[in-house]
Design an enzyme around this catalytic site. Structure first.
Site, short mmCIF file in Angstrom:
data_model
loop_
_atom_site.label_atom_id
_atom_site.label_comp_id
_atom_site.label_asym_id
_atom_site.label_seq_id
_atom_site.Cartn_x
_atom_site.Cartn_y
_atom_site.Cartn_z
N LYS A 148 0.87 -1.16 0.06
CA LYS A 148 -0.13 0.01 -0.07
C LYS A 148 0.81 1.37 0.21
O LYS A 148 0.64 2.17 -0.80
CB LYS A 148 -0.93 0.02 1.09
CG LYS A 148 -2.16 0.92 1.13
CD LYS A 148 -2.80 0.80 2.50
CE LYS A 148 -3.71 -0.53 2.55
NZ LYS A 148 -4.22 -0.87 3.79
N ARG A 205 -2.99 3.09 8.94
CA ARG A 205 -3.43 1.89 7.71
C ARG A 205 -2.07 0.83 7.55
O ARG A 205 -1.28 1.15 7.52
CB ARG A 205 -3.88 2.41 6.39
CG ARG A 205 -4.73 3.74 6.29
CD ARG A 205 -4.68 4.19 4.74
NE ARG A 205 -5.24 3.40 3.87
CZ ARG A 205 -5.18 3.92 2.47
NH1 ARG A 205 -4.62 4.74 2.17
NH2 ARG A 205 -5.83 3.00 1.82
N GLY A 253 -8.46 -7.70 4.55
CA GLY A 253 -9.30 -7.81 6.08
C GLY A 253 -8.55 -8.35 7.10
O GLY A 253 -8.88 -8.70 8.26
N MET A 285 -5.52 -7.23 8.71
CA MET A 285 -5.27 -6.28 9.55
C MET A 285 -5.92 -5.21 9.70
O MET A 285 -6.88 -5.10 9.16
CB MET A 285 -3.43 -5.96 9.38
CG MET A 285 -2.78 -7.23 9.52
SD MET A 285 -0.87 -7.12 9.25
CE MET A 285 -0.99 -6.64 7.18
N ARG A 296 -3.34 -1.11 -6.54
CA ARG A 296 -2.42 -2.38 -6.46
C ARG A 296 -2.74 -3.19 -7.89
O ARG A 296 -3.50 -2.87 -8.41
CB ARG A 296 -2.49 -3.13 -5.44
CG ARG A 296 -3.72 -3.77 -5.33
CD ARG A 296 -3.99 -4.69 -3.86
NE ARG A 296 -5.23 -4.90 -3.75
CZ ARG A 296 -5.80 -4.93 -2.55
NH1 ARG A 296 -5.33 -4.73 -1.56
NH2 ARG A 296 -7.28 -4.88 -2.58
N HIS A 318 -5.60 -32.73 6.77
CA HIS A 318 -5.38 -34.05 6.46
C HIS A 318 -6.40 -34.35 5.16
O HIS A 318 -5.75 -34.55 4.31
CB HIS A 318 -5.91 -34.91 7.53
CG HIS A 318 -6.10 -36.22 6.92
ND1 HIS A 318 -7.05 -36.97 6.50
CD2 HIS A 318 -4.99 -37.29 7.10
CE1 HIS A 318 -6.98 -38.16 6.53
NE2 HIS A 318 -5.62 -38.40 6.55
N SER A 341 16.62 -41.80 -16.91
CA SER A 341 15.31 -41.17 -16.75
C SER A 341 15.01 -41.43 -15.13
O SER A 341 15.23 -42.13 -14.61
CB SER A 341 14.14 -41.91 -17.39
OG SER A 341 12.84 -41.25 -17.04
N CYS A 348 10.37 -38.98 -15.30
CA CYS A 348 9.18 -39.50 -15.38
C CYS A 348 8.67 -39.51 -13.91
O CYS A 348 9.68 -39.50 -12.95
CB CYS A 348 9.19 -40.85 -16.10
SG CYS A 348 10.15 -42.07 -15.25
N TYR A 397 14.04 -33.71 -21.13
CA TYR A 397 12.65 -33.53 -21.37
C TYR A 397 12.10 -34.22 -19.94
O TYR A 397 12.83 -34.43 -19.04
CB TYR A 397 12.14 -34.58 -22.28
CG TYR A 397 12.60 -36.10 -21.62
CD1 TYR A 397 11.69 -36.73 -20.94
CD2 TYR A 397 13.52 -36.86 -22.47
CE1 TYR A 397 11.71 -38.34 -20.74
CE2 TYR A 397 14.02 -38.07 -22.09
CZ TYR A 397 12.91 -38.81 -21.10
OH TYR A 397 13.07 -40.11 -21.00
P1 ADP Z 1 -7.83 -2.13 3.76
O1 ADP Z 1 -6.28 -2.60 3.66
O2 ADP Z 1 -8.43 -2.97 4.56
O3 ADP Z 1 -8.29 -1.95 2.49
P2 ADP Z 1 -7.16 0.76 4.08
O4 ADP Z 1 -6.12 1.02 4.59
O5 ADP Z 1 -7.27 0.64 2.41
O6 ADP Z 1 -7.55 -0.81 4.39
O7 ADP Z 1 -8.42 1.47 4.48
C1 ADP Z 1 -9.96 1.10 4.15
C2 ADP Z 1 -10.52 2.16 3.59
O8 ADP Z 1 -10.53 3.26 4.48
C3 ADP Z 1 -10.05 2.86 2.32
O9 ADP Z 1 -10.23 2.46 1.09
C4 ADP Z 1 -10.60 4.20 2.30
O10 ADP Z 1 -11.82 4.09 1.72
C5 ADP Z 1 -10.63 4.61 3.62
N1 ADP Z 1 -9.46 5.52 4.17
C6 ADP Z 1 -8.19 4.99 4.44
N2 ADP Z 1 -7.40 6.28 4.53
C7 ADP Z 1 -8.25 7.23 4.29
C8 ADP Z 1 -7.99 8.82 4.27
N3 ADP Z 1 -7.07 9.17 4.76
N4 ADP Z 1 -9.01 9.65 4.02
C9 ADP Z 1 -10.25 8.82 3.42
N5 ADP Z 1 -10.50 7.41 3.56
C10 ADP Z 1 -9.56 6.77 3.95
MG MG Z 2 -7.73 -0.80 1.03
#
Ligand code: ADP
Ligand code: MG
Ligand code: MG
Length: 902
Positions: free
Chosen positions: A29, A98, A107, A109, A343, A459, A786, A854, A874
């Site tokens: 990020k 963030r 989701g 962290m 990304r 398993h 082989s 093989c 091969y």
């Molecule tokens: P995740 O990795 O779970 O996507 P993010 O760090 O991207 O978490 O944050 C989730 C959401 O929070 C972002 O998609 C954005 O909409 C909102 N957000 C994060 N930082 C800001 C910011 N500086 N201003 C406004 N919205 C923010």
């Molecule tokens: Mg995000």
């Protein structure tokens, strides 16, 4: 002399200082926020605290020296740039904190928005927004909620309940109906919840909020779910996460504000177009939380055409820059667009091929890069039959796609019942909470396996993958009650005998039978779909990339095939010969009786008769295979398994004899067989009388096979065909073994071939560790090697595949003793080392020695790369894996600078 370490480590980077290649240090990020900043895109200013700082914190339990001061300095410059101070009562700067690791962990962290708000700055925020009290109190309640949940572990439901209660009191489902007073009341309620759970008041000091939030993000790296996710996805545990501190922009300022997510192409199919969701008057987390219904991104055009057009422009720019599908998060604050994340986006297997093809068309990447962007696992996935899903079918649960494929069948809850019903010809799905080694027979009998617990290394998952059986594991919405023979999911009760369908790729579970349709990619390989004329974008893309892989690769790809039909199919799939033709099936079925005669032969004469009867049958088999592989090499392995495998099991014979005696029947033959089985019994057949040892002990056996091969080749050539047989001697450990077999074989071949022009090579398998270590000697007597990697793995590790996969592999995987079963992917350190030694010493002794492999490793993507690097000629694999091996051999041969887009 060690220099005094006076230069402090740099732990904090301004967005302007980073770039997309610094993912290790800044996380995905942070690196991409920096990249967008430097592209001149509208990114709110901010800075990134490095993964190094996180690692230092996690190992020592405290923030490293200098970090606090660096944060202070960067915060000050952010405040200067924004013209506001963090949490200032009159005109506050707010920030988001963030997480962001090198690999995206959706989701897993934490993120906290609106840091810097308190009882006083909430008033300032309102004034700053033009006396917008509703907005200010909405932002404040969000801070307490997120901060409470992620920083102080207050149970999230308590906040949810309080919010629901206010909505109920107000008689609404929509949080937009709550006014400033409602939200102020909610803040009070939230503060009480916070105090009750933490034993302290909600922190009012902005800098303390910031520091605690940063620390919480560091800590979230080791949260249980994050640890599990990493194990699942094979993400190293020691990378740590970066922390991004970003000036807040507000999507919840009113109807002219909002927030959304978008993809630059459809990540499901790869189709071009605009894909995304938008939610007006909301902050980021609302989009995923599903509190209100989002609208398709296209509708933003009506709401705010300027921002929409700008967004499309930015998306095009990002694709051009990253040369790939991007996913993005954005926010619009009163008509001004802000980019909050981008990304290289995840995509399905089909989309991976289609997009790679499109990007070549668009001139953004070349074919090498396109080949680099797809992989054999994706291709293999596309070759499974798929469920034909329409609106009728809705998944009732989603677990982990543990072993791909699509399977429907009657639900059973025990291994015994699975075996019983399968014997009656029923398709069954074995449903368990989790499986254990006792379930093995049931797993073999079932069409698919469904468990409510366990991940990709459980398993069930490991064993199912080993068997190539469809499996969904960890479908935790299922409540499985084995004694009652039923499971419940949602409102549904599913009893033994009811039909369910499971998709081992997506992990989805459906009630009833979902029709299955063949893979269009297989139809293409089969020659049933013309890639030039089809309008199927996937087939066109696969064709194009496969063609390039074939042109690029150095490794040839052969197949393991024992019958003409298998050989023909493999050839359609692109096989360039047979690397392993097993001859043991030629001793099965109605030929068993001849094998019994051979084993029971009391003298030379009887033995010779039995062999003479087998000869024409074997010759006919070889003729069929040589014809199908006309012009291509066919490696035939002389008989390998111990002969007692062809006799009935001991218990069965004992019963037969007893019953026949009881009836007063003549049991001479049964008794003789029983005696033979007793005599031949081995404690450890894997290491017993098999392979070349059989050839040396049973006179005439190998000779008969060699003769059949040579005669078949001559017959094919006389018919105008081209046969290129290669005779392979199994289980050789010493050159003397091979020399003995070779001397006899050469004599027979010379006699049979005469002046027909047929040429027969003689070589050996390298599958006993001693053979690998004496390869220089063995090469003197072998025209090819082989590598039999199954046996080499078994004997290298000292465990037998059939016994261990179900017994303890799951535990070894759990403990990380190996990351993947060494039968699935070659153990490069150990078994691979044996291969390397044998390849080098073999070629040193005999330049031009042909080297192949093989065994199923020949179709495993990672193993193919290894075999390429060792310089084999091969690989050989089952017909279905041939396209995968072609693709991976091509990928192994190209070198690109392509990015790590996991
Ligand atoms: P995740 O990795 O779970 O996507 P993010 O760090 O991207 O978490 O944050 C989730 C959401 O929070 C972002 O998609 C954005 O909409 C909102 N957000 C994060 N930082 C800001 C910011 N500086 N201003 C406004 N919205 C923010
Ligand atoms: Mg995000
Ligand atoms: Mg073997």
């Amino acid at each position: 002399m060690a220099a005094h370490d006076s230069v402090e480590r740099k732990y904090v980077y301004d967005f302007a200082e980073g770039n997309k290649d610094l993912k290790d240090l800044l996380g995905g990020k942070g690196a991409n926020l920096a990249e967008m900043t430097n592209l001149g895109l509208p990114v709110p200013p901010g800075f990134t605290i490095t993964t190094e700082a996180c690692k230092a914190y996690l190992t020592t339990g405290r923030e490293p020296d200098g970090l606090a001061a660096q944060i202070e300095a960067h915060l000050e410059s952010l405040e200067r740039e924004m013209g506001r101070r963090l949490g200032d009562p009159d005109d506050p700067l707010l920030v988001s904190v963030r997480s962001g690791a090198k690999f995206s962990m959706p989701g897993m962290m934490e993120t906290v928005l609106n840091v810097g708000l308190n009882d006083r700055s909430v008033v300032g925020l309102s004034a700053q927004a033009g006396r917008n009290d509703r907005f200010a109190w909405d932002s404040y309640r969000r801070l307490i909620q997120m901060f409470g949940k992620t920083v102080c572990e207050v149970p999230g439901e308590e906040f949810e309940h309080a919010l629901d209660e206010i909505k109920r009191a107000k008689g609404t489902h929509n949080d937009l109906d709550l006014d400033a007073d409602d939200l102020r009341g909610l803040v009070d309620a939230y503060k009480k919840i916070f105090a009750k759970h933490t034993g302290r008041e909600f922190p009012q000091e902005p800098r303390e909020q910031l520091d605690l939030a940063i620390r919480a993000v560091f800590d979230s790296w080791n949260a249980e779910r994050a640890v599990l996710y990493r194990r699942q996805e094979r993400i190293p545990a020691d990378l740590g996460t970066a922390v991004n501190v970003v000036a807040m922009v507000f999507g919840n300022l009113g109807p002219d504000s909002g927030t959304g997510v978008a993809f630059t192409r459809d990540p499901g199919s790869g189709a071009q177009g605009i894909y995304g969701d938008y939610l007006a008057n909301a902050q980021g987390e609302d989009v995923v939380a599903g509190i209100r219904n989002t609208v398709p991104l296209q509708e933003l055009e009506q709401l705010d055409k300027t921002s929409y057009d700008q967004l499309l422009g930015i998306m095009a720019r990002l694709e051009e820059h990253y040369k790939d599908l991007c996913d993005i998060e954005f926010t619009i604050e009163r008509g001004k667009l802000w980019m909050l994340q981008t990304r290289v986006g995840k995509r399905t297997a089909a989309a991976a091929f289609v997009i790679a093809g499109q990007l070549v068309d668009e001139g953004l990447i070349d074919l090498d890069e396109a080949l680099h962007r797809v992989n054999g696992a994706q291709l293999a996935q596309l070759m499974f039959p798929r469920f034909q899903l329409d609106h009728e079918f809705e998944a009732v649960a989603k677990g982990i796609g543990a072993s791909p494929g699509a399977a429907s069948g009657k639900v059973v809850f025990t291994s015994a019942r699975a075996v019983e019903l399968a014997a009656e010809g029923e398709a069954v799905i074995l449903v368990r909470r989790e499986t254990n080694p006792d379930d093995l027979n049931g797993m073999i009998a079932a069409k698919g396996i469904l468990t409510s617990r366990g991940g990709k290394t459980s398993h069930a998952a490991v064993v199912a993958r080993g068997m190539g059986k469809t499996c969904v594991s960890g479908a935790d919405e299922l409540d499985v009650n084995v004694p009652a023979k039923r499971f419940t999911v949602g409102d549904h009760v599913v009893n033994e005998g009811d039909v369910v369908s499971i998709d081992g790729t997506t992990g989805k579970v459906y009630l009833g039978e979902v029709p299955v349709m063949p893979s269009e990619v297989v139809q293409y390989f089969e020659g049933e779909l013309d890639p030039e004329t089809t309008d199927d974008a996937l087939v066109r893309a696969v064709h194009r990339i496969m063609t390039h892989a074939d042109a690029a690769r150095r490794l040839r790809v052969r197949t393991n095939a024992d019958t003409g039909a298998d050989a023909a199919r493999a050839r359609r799939f692109g096989a360039e010969g047979i690397g392993l033709c097993r001859t043991e099936h030629m001793f099965l079925g109605d030929r068993r009786e001849l094998v019994e005669r051979l084993i029971l032969a009391s003298g030379e004469r009887e033995r010779e008769d039995a062999l003479a009867a087998l000869l024409p049958l074997q010759r006919a088999d070889f003729i069929e295979i040589f014809r199908e592989m006309d012009g291509l090499p066919v490696t035939v392995r002389l008989i390998d398994p111990p002969l007692h495998e062809f006799l009935p099991p001991l218990e069965q014979l004992a019963v037969n004899v007893a019953v026949a005696q009881e009836r007063g029947e003549d049991v001479a033959k049964e008794e003789a067989l029983l005696a033979a089985v007793r005599r031949m019994h081995e404690e450890n057949p894997m290491l017993g009388l098999r392979g070349v040892r059989l050839g040396l002990v049973i006179p005439g056996l190998f000779a008969m096979q060699v003769r059949a091969i040579a005669e078949a080749a001559v017959a094919v050539v006389r018919d105008g065909g081209t046969a290129c047989p290669e005779i392979m001697v199994p289980l050789v450990g010493a050159v003397q073994e091979l020399e003995t077999v070779r001397a006899e074989a050469e004599r027979i071949i010379a006699e049979v071939v005469g002046d027909s022009g047929v040429e027969v090579l003689i070589g050996t398998m390298i599958e006993v560790p001693r053979a690998a270590l004496t390869a220089g000697q063995i090469a003197e007597a072998a025209e090819f090697f082989s590598f039999g990697t199954n046996d080499l793995t078994q004997m290298g590790w000292g465990f037998s595949r059939d016994d261990v996969e179900g017994a303890f592999f799951w535990r070894y995987l759990e403990l990380g003793i190996f990351g993947i079963s060494p039968f699935e992917s070659i153990d490069t350190d150990g078994v691979g080392r044996l291969i390397r030694i044998a390849a080098e010493e073999g070629r040193a002794a005999r330049p031009g020695l042909k080297l192949g492999v093989c065994g199923e490793h020949g179709g495993d993507p990672d193993s193919v790369h290894f075999f390429h690097s060792v310089g084999l000629d091969y690989v050989s694999c089952s017909p279905f894996r041939v396209p995968v091996a072609r693709l991976e051999a091509g990928r192994a041969a190209i070198t690109t600078t392509g990015s790590d887009s996991r």
